[in-house]
Design a protein around this motif. Structure first.
Motif, PDB file in Angstrom:
ATOM      1  N   TRP A  74      39.996  66.477  59.482  1.00  0.00           N
ATOM      2  CA  TRP A  74      40.083  65.102  59.980  1.00  0.00           C
ATOM      3  C   TRP A  74      39.770  64.099  58.864  1.00  0.00           C
ATOM      4  N   GLY A  75      38.865  64.494  57.954  1.00  0.00           N
ATOM      5  CA  GLY A  75      38.565  63.624  56.820  1.00  0.00           C
ATOM      6  C   GLY A  75      39.770  63.463  55.920  1.00  0.00           C
ATOM      7  N   ASN A  76      40.519  64.556  55.708  1.00  0.00           N
ATOM      8  CA  ASN A  76      41.722  64.497  54.889  1.00  0.00           C
ATOM      9  C   ASN A  76      42.822  63.669  55.552  1.00  0.00           C
ATOM     10  N   LYS A  77      42.925  63.794  56.892  1.00  0.00           N
ATOM     11  CA  LYS A  77      43.937  63.005  57.617  1.00  0.00           C
ATOM     12  C   LYS A  77      43.622  61.519  57.592  1.00  0.00           C
ATOM     13  N   ALA A  78      42.330  61.208  57.577  1.00  0.00           N
ATOM     14  CA  ALA A  78      41.967  59.778  57.590  1.00  0.00           C
ATOM     15  C   ALA A  78      42.123  59.261  56.203  1.00  0.00           C
TER      16      ALA A  78
END
Length: 78
Positions: A74-78
């Motif tokens: 999720w950190g990479n997607k954000a």
């Protein structure tokens, strides 16, 4: 010295006789055997509780790893 009532004396006598009967009925070998059985059962219960705790710990570690991976995604997607 205070006088003891007749009921107090009878009560003391009955208690003494009951304790004497219990003492004569106790077999030290049987008592030790029962203690060993009780301790063996306690050890078995403790071992199963430890095994359950270790299993729960492994499940929690696995869940934690999955949560860390999901947070990184999720950190990479954000």
């Amino acid at each position: 010295m205070a006088k003891q009532s007749i009921f107090g004396r009878i009560s003391t006598l009955v208690k003494a006789n009951i304790n004497a009967m219990l003492d004569s009925a106790e077999d030290p070998q049987k008592m030790l055997d029962q203690l060993v059985r009780d301790y063996t059962n306690n050890i078995a219960d403790a071992e199963s509780a430890i095994a359950e705790t270790i299993g729960n710990l492994r499940l929690l570690e696995r869940d934690h790893e999955e949560d860390v991976k999901a947070a990184a995604e999720w950190g990479n997607k954000a």
